[in-house]
Write an enzyme that holds these catalytic residues in place. Structure first.
Site, PDB file in Angstrom:
ATOM      1  N   HIS A  75      22.957 -45.331  76.155  1.00 18.67           N
ATOM      2  CA  HIS A  75      23.863 -45.089  77.296  1.00 18.67           C
ATOM      3  C   HIS A  75      23.828 -43.619  77.695  1.00 18.67           C
ATOM      4  O   HIS A  75      23.927 -42.737  76.840  1.00 18.67           O
ATOM      5  CB  HIS A  75      25.300 -45.455  76.919  1.00 18.67           C
ATOM      6  CG  HIS A  75      25.538 -46.930  76.845  1.00 18.67           C
ATOM      7  ND1 HIS A  75      26.780 -47.495  76.839  1.00 18.67           N
ATOM      8  CD2 HIS A  75      24.667 -47.965  76.784  1.00 18.67           C
ATOM      9  CE1 HIS A  75      26.686 -48.809  76.780  1.00 18.67           C
ATOM     10  NE2 HIS A  75      25.407 -49.127  76.727  1.00 18.67           N
ATOM     11  N   TYR A 204      36.697 -46.500  78.976  1.00 20.89           N
ATOM     12  CA  TYR A 204      37.966 -46.126  78.336  1.00 20.89           C
ATOM     13  C   TYR A 204      39.031 -46.164  79.422  1.00 20.89           C
ATOM     14  O   TYR A 204      38.861 -45.528  80.470  1.00 20.89           O
ATOM     15  CB  TYR A 204      37.890 -44.713  77.765  1.00 20.89           C
ATOM     16  CG  TYR A 204      37.049 -44.602  76.511  1.00 20.89           C
ATOM     17  CD1 TYR A 204      37.633 -44.688  75.254  1.00 20.89           C
ATOM     18  CD2 TYR A 204      35.674 -44.403  76.590  1.00 20.89           C
ATOM     19  CE1 TYR A 204      36.873 -44.572  74.097  1.00 20.89           C
ATOM     20  CE2 TYR A 204      34.894 -44.290  75.430  1.00 20.89           C
ATOM     21  CZ  TYR A 204      35.512 -44.381  74.192  1.00 20.89           C
ATOM     22  OH  TYR A 204      34.761 -44.274  73.054  1.00 20.89           O
ATOM     23  N   PRO A 296      39.984 -44.352  66.183  1.00 21.69           N
ATOM     24  CA  PRO A 296      38.664 -44.719  66.720  1.00 21.69           C
ATOM     25  C   PRO A 296      38.398 -44.296  68.168  1.00 21.69           C
ATOM     26  O   PRO A 296      37.284 -44.471  68.664  1.00 21.69           O
ATOM     27  CB  PRO A 296      38.633 -46.246  66.588  1.00 21.69           C
ATOM     28  CG  PRO A 296      40.055 -46.652  66.487  1.00 21.69           C
ATOM     29  CD  PRO A 296      40.799 -45.528  65.864  1.00 21.69           C
ATOM     30  N   LYS A 300      34.166 -41.600  66.376  1.00 21.76           N
ATOM     31  CA  LYS A 300      33.585 -40.616  65.452  1.00 21.76           C
ATOM     32  C   LYS A 300      33.511 -41.069  63.994  1.00 21.76           C
ATOM     33  O   LYS A 300      32.825 -40.430  63.190  1.00 21.76           O
ATOM     34  CB  LYS A 300      34.395 -39.308  65.505  1.00 21.76           C
ATOM     35  CG  LYS A 300      34.267 -38.571  66.816  1.00 21.76           C
ATOM     36  CD  LYS A 300      32.846 -38.085  67.025  1.00 21.76           C
ATOM     37  CE  LYS A 300      32.597 -37.626  68.440  1.00 21.76           C
ATOM     38  NZ  LYS A 300      31.294 -38.016  68.968  1.00 21.76           N
ATOM     39  N   TYR A 387      31.424 -35.919  72.743  1.00 23.54           N
ATOM     40  CA  TYR A 387      31.256 -37.366  72.625  1.00 23.54           C
ATOM     41  C   TYR A 387      29.846 -37.725  72.165  1.00 23.54           C
ATOM     42  O   TYR A 387      29.650 -38.576  71.309  1.00 23.54           O
ATOM     43  CB  TYR A 387      31.557 -38.032  73.982  1.00 23.54           C
ATOM     44  CG  TYR A 387      31.705 -39.523  73.880  1.00 23.54           C
ATOM     45  CD1 TYR A 387      32.862 -40.081  73.329  1.00 23.54           C
ATOM     46  CD2 TYR A 387      30.697 -40.384  74.302  1.00 23.54           C
ATOM     47  CE1 TYR A 387      33.000 -41.455  73.201  1.00 23.54           C
ATOM     48  CE2 TYR A 387      30.826 -41.753  74.183  1.00 23.54           C
ATOM     49  CZ  TYR A 387      31.987 -42.281  73.638  1.00 23.54           C
ATOM     50  OH  TYR A 387      32.115 -43.641  73.504  1.00 23.54           O
TER      51      TYR A 387
HETATM   52  P1  RFL Z   1      33.484 -47.714  54.439  1.00 24.09           P
HETATM   53  O1  RFL Z   1      32.676 -48.322  55.519  1.00 24.09           O
HETATM   54  O2  RFL Z   1      34.925 -48.091  54.367  1.00 24.09           O
HETATM   55  O3  RFL Z   1      32.780 -48.093  53.072  1.00 24.09           O
HETATM   56  C1  RFL Z   1      33.411 -47.890  51.837  1.00 24.09           C
HETATM   57  C2  RFL Z   1      32.925 -48.974  50.894  1.00 24.09           C
HETATM   58  O4  RFL Z   1      33.444 -48.730  49.594  1.00 24.09           O
HETATM   59  C3  RFL Z   1      33.830 -49.973  49.028  1.00 24.09           C
HETATM   60  N1  RFL Z   1      34.804 -49.699  47.960  1.00 24.09           N
HETATM   61  C4  RFL Z   1      34.487 -49.755  46.653  1.00 24.09           C
HETATM   62  N2  RFL Z   1      33.358 -50.062  46.013  1.00 24.09           N
HETATM   63  C5  RFL Z   1      33.360 -50.026  44.661  1.00 24.09           C
HETATM   64  N3  RFL Z   1      34.460 -49.712  43.922  1.00 24.09           N
HETATM   65  C6  RFL Z   1      35.627 -49.393  44.522  1.00 24.09           C
HETATM   66  N4  RFL Z   1      36.699 -49.068  43.805  1.00 24.09           N
HETATM   67  C7  RFL Z   1      35.677 -49.399  45.952  1.00 24.09           C
HETATM   68  N5  RFL Z   1      36.639 -49.137  46.875  1.00 24.09           N
HETATM   69  C8  RFL Z   1      36.095 -49.323  48.076  1.00 24.09           C
HETATM   70  C9  RFL Z   1      34.384 -50.734  50.218  1.00 24.09           C
HETATM   71  O5  RFL Z   1      34.404 -52.126  49.972  1.00 24.09           O
HETATM   72  C10 RFL Z   1      33.412 -50.346  51.305  1.00 24.09           C
HETATM   73  O6  RFL Z   1      32.323 -51.221  51.393  1.00 24.09           O
HETATM   74  O7  RFL Z   1      33.418 -46.124  54.454  1.00 24.09           O
HETATM   75  P2  RFL Z   1      32.237 -45.107  54.941  1.00 24.09           P
HETATM   76  O8  RFL Z   1      30.915 -45.522  54.372  1.00 24.09           O
HETATM   77  O9  RFL Z   1      32.769 -43.775  54.702  1.00 24.09           O
HETATM   78  O10 RFL Z   1      32.076 -45.361  56.509  1.00 24.09           O
HETATM   79  C11 RFL Z   1      33.086 -44.993  57.400  1.00 24.09           C
HETATM   80  C12 RFL Z   1      33.194 -46.004  58.536  1.00 24.09           C
HETATM   81  O11 RFL Z   1      33.175 -47.328  58.026  1.00 24.09           O
HETATM   82  C13 RFL Z   1      34.484 -45.794  59.320  1.00 24.09           C
HETATM   83  O12 RFL Z   1      34.701 -44.423  59.605  1.00 24.09           O
HETATM   84  C14 RFL Z   1      34.532 -46.504  60.641  1.00 24.09           C
HETATM   85  O13 RFL Z   1      34.176 -47.849  60.580  1.00 24.09           O
HETATM   86  C15 RFL Z   1      35.992 -46.388  61.145  1.00 24.09           C
HETATM   87  N6  RFL Z   1      36.351 -47.464  62.023  1.00 24.09           N
HETATM   88  C16 RFL Z   1      35.929 -47.386  63.300  1.00 24.09           C
HETATM   89  N7  RFL Z   1      35.280 -46.269  63.721  1.00 24.09           N
HETATM   90  C17 RFL Z   1      34.835 -46.174  64.982  1.00 24.09           C
HETATM   91  O14 RFL Z   1      34.239 -45.142  65.339  1.00 24.09           O
HETATM   92  N8  RFL Z   1      35.027 -47.228  65.846  1.00 24.09           N
HETATM   93  C18 RFL Z   1      35.666 -48.394  65.477  1.00 24.09           C
HETATM   94  O15 RFL Z   1      35.804 -49.312  66.251  1.00 24.09           O
HETATM   95  C19 RFL Z   1      36.158 -48.501  64.164  1.00 24.09           C
HETATM   96  N9  RFL Z   1      36.779 -49.625  63.723  1.00 24.09           N
HETATM   97  C20 RFL Z   1      37.071 -48.599  61.561  1.00 24.09           C
HETATM   98  C21 RFL Z   1      37.259 -49.692  62.430  1.00 24.09           C
HETATM   99  C22 RFL Z   1      37.585 -48.669  60.260  1.00 24.09           C
HETATM  100  C23 RFL Z   1      38.321 -49.775  59.794  1.00 24.09           C
HETATM  101  N10 RFL Z   1      38.897 -49.723  58.467  1.00 24.09           N
HETATM  102  C24 RFL Z   1      38.583 -48.642  57.580  1.00 24.09           C
HETATM  103  C25 RFL Z   1      39.857 -50.582  57.945  1.00 24.09           C
HETATM  104  C26 RFL Z   1      37.912 -50.840  61.978  1.00 24.09           C
HETATM  105  C27 RFL Z   1      38.448 -50.893  60.668  1.00 24.09           C
HETATM  106  C28 RFL Z   1      39.130 -52.191  60.267  1.00 24.09           C
HETATM  107  C1  PHB Z   2      32.956 -50.021  69.649  1.00 25.21           C
HETATM  108  O1  PHB Z   2      31.990 -50.360  70.351  1.00 25.21           O
HETATM  109  O2  PHB Z   2      33.340 -50.730  68.702  1.00 25.21           O
HETATM  110  C2  PHB Z   2      33.672 -48.762  69.933  1.00 25.21           C
HETATM  111  C3  PHB Z   2      33.239 -47.958  70.965  1.00 25.21           C
HETATM  112  C4  PHB Z   2      33.910 -46.778  71.240  1.00 25.21           C
HETATM  113  C5  PHB Z   2      35.007 -46.415  70.489  1.00 25.21           C
HETATM  114  C6  PHB Z   2      35.428 -47.220  69.436  1.00 25.21           C
HETATM  115  C7  PHB Z   2      34.763 -48.404  69.160  1.00 25.21           C
HETATM  116  O3  PHB Z   2      35.672 -45.266  70.767  1.00 25.21           O
END
Ligand code: RFL
Ligand code: PHB
Length: 393
Positions: A75, A204, A296, A300, A387
């Protein structure tokens, strides 16, 4: 108890833990990744979708970018909607030609898992790490429980990549740990729908009913979000209510209804900002969500996690190959400068786009910020650069 030995024990197989494993593997540093969930669970977990320019290059450099380059959607701009009008911010024009790639986090995870298993490297699913020991000695170790019983791994370093509710950040002693935190009075309801995207670029949207975001995953899958009350449950949001609200919020004076389809995934996520310092304690290094959470709105979370790992992998390789401690000593400070920049940007985007039911002064300020973001070349340039590539600035 089963005993194992490795150079780096990595807790968590999210994007951070898996990319760290891959980068170390490619540099010849032996490592083991432990994950408390099953492979199916981590591969299906729908989360982030926007990959920064420099982070896509990092994934490429790690040898994991083949499918991302083939299937990811590049994009060059993003749309903002407010007061029923739409404005495009030309990201690439404002950010030195750089673009973002829309590619689901779980696809990055799948690609990294496949590579690791192909290489025959150790990746233990269904293993919950329960204790980190000897972190301030020369002989740290971790203990985990798996289906076949307990396992102890002796190592030289531990990488805590286990998210905000994992075991690693709880292992920082209270005298060392400092937690900076903000909660927001709204959550996001996210859906994945079998519907071709209505728009070619992300949208957005700030509407008086609340925030909305239009995103996508592929030519046949749309990803959409609604700002909701923190007390809301999925039960309160029928499919019809979700689509009606998305249509109401995203409508402009010119556009028609968005494409609808079967909702294949839905969840509600609370919005938080968290920074944990220091990101290092003895031989334990925190990376990703274990050290920080961003709301989110700035897209980032995953990018920050992968950028931490870029710094950590380099530091571990310098130490383990060349006995050079310099990068380890500066790891926390190096990361935190970038982390706070991402916190600031995510907070700015969040505060600008979520109307406040109780504070009309705040609403006036939000609209002034939005007008500035889309009408002032200086303001949209700052927004675009942050961004598209904040983690490489
Ligand atoms: P993760 O992806 O949470 O991975 C951590 C892993 O550690 C495991 N774990 C363990 N394993 C062994 N022993 C233990 N004691 C453990 N405790 C935990 C977990 O099962 C998991 O697999 O962290 P990481 O790698 O730092 O990555 C970060 C990203 O995942 C996170 O920043 C983003 O996904 C945040 N986030 C979002 N970010 C966006 O930019 N856009 C989004 O739409 C968005 N949606 C989200 C999200 C985070 C969510 N969380 C944390 C609940 C939606 C959700 C539901
Ligand atoms: C997504 O595609 O899941 C998404 C995109 C932009 C955001 C957060 C989530 O700021």
């Amino acid at each position: 108890m089963k005993e194992l030995r490795t150079q780096v024990a990595i807790v968590g197989a999210g994007p951070a833990g898996l990319l760290l494993g891959q980068l170390l593997q490619r540099s010849g540093v032996d490592n083991v990744v432990l994950e408390r969930r099953s492979r199916e669970y981590v591969e299906q977990r729908v989360r982030a979708g926007v990959i920064e320019f420099g982070i896509a290059n990092l994934i490429d450099d790690a040898g994991a970018g083949e499918r991302l380059r083939r299937e990811g959607l590049v994009h060059h701009g993003v749309e903002f909607r407010f007061e029923r009008n739409a404005y495009r911010v030309p990201l690439s024009d404002l950010a030195d030609g750089k673009s973002i790639t829309v590619y689901g986090q779980q696809e990055v995870v799948k690609d990294l898992i496949a590579l690791r298993l192909q290489a025959g490297a150790s990746l233990l699913f269904d293993h919950e790490v329960t204790a980190l020991d000897g972190l301030t000695t020369d002989e740290p170790s971790i203990e985990a429980e798996g289906v076949d019983g307990k396992i102890r791994i002796s190592c030289e370093y531990v990488a805590g990549c286990d998210g905000s509710f994992g075991v690693a950040n709880r292992s920082l002693p209270t005298g060392i740990l400092r937690k900076y935190e903000r909660t927001y009075p709204f959550s996001w309801l996210g859906i994945l729908a079998e519907a071709p995207p209505t728009s070619e670029e992300l949208i957005y949207c700030r509407h008086e009913n609340g925030f909305a975001l239009y995103s996508m995953r592929s030519p046949t899958l749309s990803r959409l979000y609604l700002g909701v009350r923190p007390s809301d449950t999925l039960g309160a949001w029928s499919d019809d209510r979700i689509w009606d609200e998305l249509n109401a919020r995203l409508a402009t004076v010119e556009t028609s209804e968005i494409h609808q389809g079967r909702i294949v995934e839905r969840s509600i996520t609370a919005m938080r900002s968290v920074v944990v310092t220091a990101m290092r304690h003895g031989r334990l290094f925190l990376a990703g969500d274990a050290a920080h959470i961003v709301p989110p709105t700035g897209a980032k979370g995953m990018n920050l996690a992968l950028a931490d790992v870029r710094v950590l992998a380099e530091a571990l390789v310098a130490r383990l190959h060349d006995n050079d401690d310099t990068l380890m000593a500066t790891y926390s400070a190096t990361c935190l400068e970038r982390v706070w920049r991402a916190e600031e940007f995510s907070n700015y985007m969040t505060q600008m786009l979520h109307p406040n039911d109780e504070d009309d002064f705040e609403n006036g300020v939000q609209l002034a910020r939005l007008r500035q973001a889309v009408h002032s070349r200086e303001a949209s340039t700052v927004l675009a650069r942050n961004y598209v590539d904040l983690n490489s600035l």
